[in-house]
Design a protein around this motif. Structure first.
Motif, PDB file in Angstrom:
ATOM      1  N   SER A 154     -31.748 -56.395  23.483  1.00  0.00           N
ATOM      2  CA  SER A 154     -31.884 -57.535  22.580  1.00  0.00           C
ATOM      3  C   SER A 154     -30.523 -58.054  22.156  1.00  0.00           C
ATOM      4  O   SER A 154     -29.596 -57.287  21.936  1.00  0.00           O
ATOM      5  N   ARG A 155     -30.479 -59.365  22.009  1.00  0.00           N
ATOM      6  CA  ARG A 155     -29.248 -60.001  21.572  1.00  0.00           C
ATOM      7  C   ARG A 155     -29.206 -60.031  20.059  1.00  0.00           C
ATOM      8  O   ARG A 155     -30.162 -60.446  19.419  1.00  0.00           O
ATOM      9  N   ALA A 156     -28.109 -59.582  19.507  1.00  0.00           N
ATOM     10  CA  ALA A 156     -27.953 -59.628  18.053  1.00  0.00           C
ATOM     11  C   ALA A 156     -27.362 -60.967  17.671  1.00  0.00           C
ATOM     12  O   ALA A 156     -26.542 -61.517  18.382  1.00  0.00           O
ATOM     13  N   GLY A 157     -27.783 -61.480  16.525  1.00  0.00           N
ATOM     14  CA  GLY A 157     -27.249 -62.734  16.040  1.00  0.00           C
ATOM     15  C   GLY A 157     -27.966 -63.927  16.627  1.00  0.00           C
ATOM     16  O   GLY A 157     -28.767 -63.809  17.544  1.00  0.00           O
ATOM     17  N   GLY A 158     -27.739 -65.081  16.109  1.00  0.00           N
ATOM     18  CA  GLY A 158     -28.357 -66.288  16.622  1.00  0.00           C
ATOM     19  C   GLY A 158     -29.739 -66.496  16.057  1.00  0.00           C
ATOM     20  O   GLY A 158     -30.343 -65.608  15.485  1.00  0.00           O
ATOM     21  N   THR A 159     -30.298 -67.671  16.245  1.00  0.00           N
ATOM     22  CA  THR A 159     -31.577 -68.003  15.640  1.00  0.00           C
ATOM     23  C   THR A 159     -32.731 -67.256  16.282  1.00  0.00           C
ATOM     24  O   THR A 159     -33.801 -67.184  15.708  1.00  0.00           O
ATOM     25  N   SER A 160     -32.514 -66.692  17.470  1.00  0.00           N
ATOM     26  CA  SER A 160     -33.628 -65.997  18.108  1.00  0.00           C
ATOM     27  C   SER A 160     -33.689 -64.555  17.689  1.00  0.00           C
ATOM     28  O   SER A 160     -34.584 -63.822  18.076  1.00  0.00           O
ATOM     29  N   TYR A 161     -32.743 -64.114  16.893  1.00  0.00           N
ATOM     30  CA  TYR A 161     -32.731 -62.697  16.568  1.00  0.00           C
ATOM     31  C   TYR A 161     -33.922 -62.328  15.713  1.00  0.00           C
ATOM     32  O   TYR A 161     -34.380 -63.088  14.899  1.00  0.00           O
ATOM     33  N   GLY A 162     -34.329 -61.100  15.845  1.00  0.00           N
ATOM     34  CA  GLY A 162     -35.523 -60.629  15.171  1.00  0.00           C
ATOM     35  C   GLY A 162     -36.611 -60.402  16.181  1.00  0.00           C
ATOM     36  O   GLY A 162     -37.611 -59.763  15.914  1.00  0.00           O
ATOM     37  N   LYS A 163     -36.405 -60.904  17.386  1.00  0.00           N
ATOM     38  CA  LYS A 163     -37.420 -60.776  18.417  1.00  0.00           C
ATOM     39  C   LYS A 163     -37.154 -59.543  19.263  1.00  0.00           C
ATOM     40  O   LYS A 163     -36.508 -59.617  20.286  1.00  0.00           O
ATOM     41  N   LEU A 164     -37.650 -58.399  18.826  1.00  0.00           N
ATOM     42  CA  LEU A 164     -37.603 -57.211  19.656  1.00  0.00           C
ATOM     43  C   LEU A 164     -38.817 -57.245  20.561  1.00  0.00           C
ATOM     44  O   LEU A 164     -39.938 -57.259  20.088  1.00  0.00           O
ATOM     45  N   THR A 165     -38.593 -57.269  21.848  1.00  0.00           N
ATOM     46  CA  THR A 165     -39.700 -57.311  22.802  1.00  0.00           C
ATOM     47  C   THR A 165     -40.067 -55.894  23.189  1.00  0.00           C
ATOM     48  O   THR A 165     -39.334 -55.240  23.941  1.00  0.00           O
ATOM     49  N   PHE A 166     -41.192 -55.430  22.675  1.00  0.00           N
ATOM     50  CA  PHE A 166     -41.654 -54.080  22.953  1.00  0.00           C
ATOM     51  C   PHE A 166     -42.522 -54.084  24.211  1.00  0.00           C
ATOM     52  O   PHE A 166     -43.521 -54.776  24.267  1.00  0.00           O
ATOM     53  N   GLY A 167     -42.108 -53.286  25.206  1.00  0.00           N
ATOM     54  CA  GLY A 167     -42.932 -53.116  26.398  1.00  0.00           C
ATOM     55  C   GLY A 167     -43.932 -51.992  26.194  1.00  0.00           C
ATOM     56  O   GLY A 167     -44.347 -51.728  25.064  1.00  0.00           O
ATOM     57  N   GLN A 168     -44.302 -51.344  27.289  1.00  0.00           N
ATOM     58  CA  GLN A 168     -45.288 -50.266  27.202  1.00  0.00           C
ATOM     59  C   GLN A 168     -44.668 -48.938  26.790  1.00  0.00           C
ATOM     60  O   GLN A 168     -45.361 -48.042  26.325  1.00  0.00           O
ATOM     61  N   GLY A 169     -43.361 -48.786  26.982  1.00  0.00           N
ATOM     62  CA  GLY A 169     -42.687 -47.565  26.585  1.00  0.00           C
ATOM     63  C   GLY A 169     -43.010 -46.368  27.453  1.00  0.00           C
ATOM     64  O   GLY A 169     -43.761 -46.457  28.438  1.00  0.00           O
ATOM     65  N   THR A 170     -42.434 -45.227  27.084  1.00  0.00           N
ATOM     66  CA  THR A 170     -42.672 -43.948  27.750  1.00  0.00           C
ATOM     67  C   THR A 170     -43.359 -43.010  26.772  1.00  0.00           C
ATOM     68  O   THR A 170     -42.838 -42.791  25.673  1.00  0.00           O
ATOM     69  N   ILE A 171     -44.492 -42.461  27.188  1.00  0.00           N
ATOM     70  CA  ILE A 171     -45.161 -41.458  26.367  1.00  0.00           C
ATOM     71  C   ILE A 171     -44.513 -40.117  26.680  1.00  0.00           C
ATOM     72  O   ILE A 171     -44.626 -39.603  27.796  1.00  0.00           O
ATOM     73  N   LEU A 172     -43.783 -39.572  25.715  1.00  0.00           N
ATOM     74  CA  LEU A 172     -43.160 -38.266  25.869  1.00  0.00           C
ATOM     75  C   LEU A 172     -44.061 -37.228  25.220  1.00  0.00           C
ATOM     76  O   LEU A 172     -44.387 -37.339  24.034  1.00  0.00           O
ATOM     77  N   THR A 173     -44.433 -36.227  26.005  1.00  0.00           N
ATOM     78  CA  THR A 173     -45.229 -35.124  25.495  1.00  0.00           C
ATOM     79  C   THR A 173     -44.381 -33.872  25.559  1.00  0.00           C
ATOM     80  O   THR A 173     -43.914 -33.483  26.639  1.00  0.00           O
ATOM     81  N   VAL A 174     -44.166 -33.247  24.414  1.00  0.00           N
ATOM     82  CA  VAL A 174     -43.413 -32.007  24.339  1.00  0.00           C
ATOM     83  C   VAL A 174     -44.409 -30.850  24.276  1.00  0.00           C
ATOM     84  O   VAL A 174     -45.262 -30.810  23.389  1.00  0.00           O
ATOM     85  N   HIS A 175     -44.282 -29.932  25.207  1.00  0.00           N
ATOM     86  CA  HIS A 175     -45.201 -28.790  25.311  1.00  0.00           C
ATOM     87  C   HIS A 175     -44.589 -27.532  24.717  1.00  0.00           C
ATOM     88  O   HIS A 175     -43.383 -27.320  24.836  1.00  0.00           O
ATOM     89  N   PRO A 176     -45.428 -26.689  24.097  1.00  0.00           N
ATOM     90  CA  PRO A 176     -44.898 -25.413  23.546  1.00  0.00           C
ATOM     91  C   PRO A 176     -44.335 -24.520  24.636  1.00  0.00           C
ATOM     92  O   PRO A 176     -44.767 -24.592  25.797  1.00  0.00           O
TER      93      PRO A 176
END
Lengths: 112, 113
Positions: free
Chosen positions: B91-113
């Motif tokens: 994301s670009r910081a600053g400017g009138t478009s700032y504030g727009k964090l584009t969230f994709g699907q992400g990574t599901i991290l599973t931590v196992h014992p």
């Protein structure tokens, strides 16, 4: 320091009702945003503000209005609720520069 | 915002390092790389961000390749509480478009014992 506070946490509405989701931050942040998150999906930007008196549309603005009369508050208004607006709503704020956004705990909204 | 690509899911053993990759091959020179995570349905939690230098804080380390086309988030000693969806955002910081964090699907991290 409360950070970003959203109220209510849960709400059930009937189709056609209106309501306002409240968002307040006590960090004197310039920028504030509203997102919605539908099940299994990422966050989508509804509206955002770069300062008091200045707002702009995000990617899914239809059916929602915002205003920013003070630095602290950024309410989101649903004018006539529809079932498609059932979602979890997150408010976020951040200071200027490249600093990250801080998110509230969300409002879970169901529209019947 | 530049498009980011992350693996849909990863596993990690408790106590081991979790290395989460992110591709952002079209990132522009003024776009930062931000990492957030979301535990259950809580609000996204900021982890770390950087422009081109590697960064470290109390939660994680961020390694950005020299050409800035990819990055890796490292959780040095993963715990069960680190199980979450991790989002990489350019994301670009600053400017009138700032504030727009584009969230994709992400990574599901599973931590196992």
């Amino acid at each position: 320091n409360a950070g970003v506070t959203q109220t209510p946490k849960f709400q059930v509405l009937k189709t056609g009702q209106s309501m306002t989701l409240q968002c307040a931050q006590d960090m004197n942040h310039e920028y504030m945003s509203w997102y919605r998150q539908d099940p299994g999906m990422g966050l989508r930007l509804i509206h955002y503000s770069v300062g008091a008196g200045i707002t702009d549309q995000g990617e899914v603005p239809n059916g929602y209005n915002v205003s920013r009369s003070t630095t602290e508050d950024f309410p989101l208004r649903l004018l006539s609720a529809a079932p498609s607006q059932t979602s979890v709503y997150f408010c976020a704020s951040r200071p200027g520069g490249n600093q990250p956004q801080h998110f509230g705990d969300g409002t879970r909204l169901s529209i019947l | 915002d530049a498009k980011t690509t992350q693996p849909p899911s990863m596993d990690c053993a408790e106590g081991r390092a979790a290395n989460l990759p992110c591709n952002h091959s079209t990132i522009s020179g003024n776009e930062y790389v931000y990492w957030y995570r979301q535990i259950h349905s809580q609000g996204p939690q900021y982890i770390i961000h950087g422009l081109k230098n590697n960064e470290t804080n109390e939660m994680a380390s961020l390694i950005i390749t020299e050409d800035r086309k990819s990055s890796t988030l490292i959780l040095p000693h993963a715990t069960l509480r680190d199980t979450a969806v991790y989002y990489c955002i350019a994301s670009r910081a600053g400017g009138t478009s700032y504030g727009k964090l584009t969230f994709g699907q992400g990574t599901i991290l599973t931590v196992h014992p």
